[in-house]
Write an enzyme that holds these catalytic residues in place. Sequence first.
Site, PDB file in Angstrom:
ATOM      1  N   SER A  51     -11.234 -65.538   1.139  1.00 45.94           N
ATOM      2  CA  SER A  51     -10.276 -64.444   1.919  1.00 45.94           C
ATOM      3  C   SER A  51      -9.573 -63.645   0.523  1.00 45.94           C
ATOM      4  O   SER A  51      -9.370 -62.384   0.877  1.00 45.94           O
ATOM      5  CB  SER A  51      -9.224 -64.734   2.689  1.00 45.94           C
ATOM      6  N   ASP A  89     -12.195 -72.724  -1.932  1.00 45.12           N
ATOM      7  CA  ASP A  89     -13.390 -72.297  -1.188  1.00 45.12           C
ATOM      8  C   ASP A  89     -14.467 -72.212  -2.059  1.00 45.12           C
ATOM      9  O   ASP A  89     -14.527 -71.912  -3.164  1.00 45.12           O
ATOM     10  CB  ASP A  89     -13.048 -70.761  -0.590  1.00 45.12           C
ATOM     11  N   GLU A 188     -12.538 -71.646  13.037  1.00 43.49           N
ATOM     12  CA  GLU A 188     -12.026 -69.883  13.114  1.00 43.49           C
ATOM     13  C   GLU A 188     -12.534 -69.450  14.164  1.00 43.49           C
ATOM     14  O   GLU A 188     -13.739 -69.511  14.498  1.00 43.49           O
ATOM     15  CB  GLU A 188     -12.221 -69.597  11.736  1.00 43.49           C
TER      16      GLU A 188
HETATM   17  O1  KIV Z   1     -10.968 -67.988   2.897  1.00 48.93           O
HETATM   18  C1  KIV Z   1     -10.052 -68.436   3.836  1.00 48.93           C
HETATM   19  O2  KIV Z   1      -8.766 -67.733   3.440  1.00 48.93           O
HETATM   20  C2  KIV Z   1     -10.489 -69.176   4.773  1.00 48.93           C
HETATM   21  C3  KIV Z   1      -9.212 -69.530   5.732  1.00 48.93           C
HETATM   22  C4  KIV Z   1      -8.881 -68.265   6.638  1.00 48.93           C
HETATM   23  C5  KIV Z   1      -9.686 -70.907   6.644  1.00 48.93           C
HETATM   24  O3  KIV Z   1     -11.467 -69.662   4.817  1.00 48.93           O
END
Ligand code: KIV
Length: 264
Positions: A51, A89, A188
């Site tokens: 994100s 991530d 999500e």
């Molecule tokens: O990238 C992110 O911040 C996410 C969260 C919203 C779970 O995947």
Amino acid sequence: MSDINSKKITVLDLKNKKKNCEKIVCLTCYDYFSAKIIDKCNIDLVLVGDSLGMVFKGDENTLSVTMDEIIYHTKAVKRGLKRAFLVADMPFGSYQVDKSEAIKNAIRLIKEGGAEAVKLEGGKEIATVVKNLTEYGINVVAHIGLMPQYVHKMGGFKIQGKSSEIAEKIMEDALILQDAGAFMIVLEGILPELASKITHKLEIPTIGIGAGKDCDGQILVFHDYLGINIDFTPSFVKKYAEVANNIKTATERYIDEVKKGIFP
Ligand code: KIV
């Protein structure tokens, strides 16, 4: 801000929280001082999410985020944390191409970034990758439902699982990812009833974002819950502060005082 519960959170603590019916509270974060502040509040888990493409870089989606960018931000966040469990991530394209590249990239997030787990978006199509990573000792968080890396396939950021067919697929994906070795799963943008069913069916903790209150934990994006994101606030977000207004007021005062010779 207290340091009372400052025992380091491990993967075992997160798993036990589900068993003990204790909610797991998570936030995204992208920089050192923000990490330091939320860590002192005893947040359980911090995610350096892709994100960051949207809330840090100002892109319209998460697809452009690179491994180097996630590592850069993970390193900064890591320096700010003493207690929280740190997840990074895996950005779009970093685990889809082949097994060795997925493993190499996950190892970079652990080794260079200092993450304790990696998060991947996808259903049964990524089960083999999840299995491979866990076999090499890497903690994996899965992410299903509204998957921002699938934005073009979904035709936008839309609630998933409204039809019974898709809802069944999401449930099936959750079970497959658990079997593949994921120790936690982000749900999500799915209907609360579906999230509730998945949460009851799975042994691993579910973390919801726009998925109702029955998940084992919740996550929010830093810029959303603090009111820094002045472009867009998703409907499920509760704003706990209006930081953008504070920044604006302080900046206007500073400009005014410099112009008037009050400061310095
Ligand atoms: O990238 C992110 O911040 C996410 C969260 C919203 C779970 O995947």
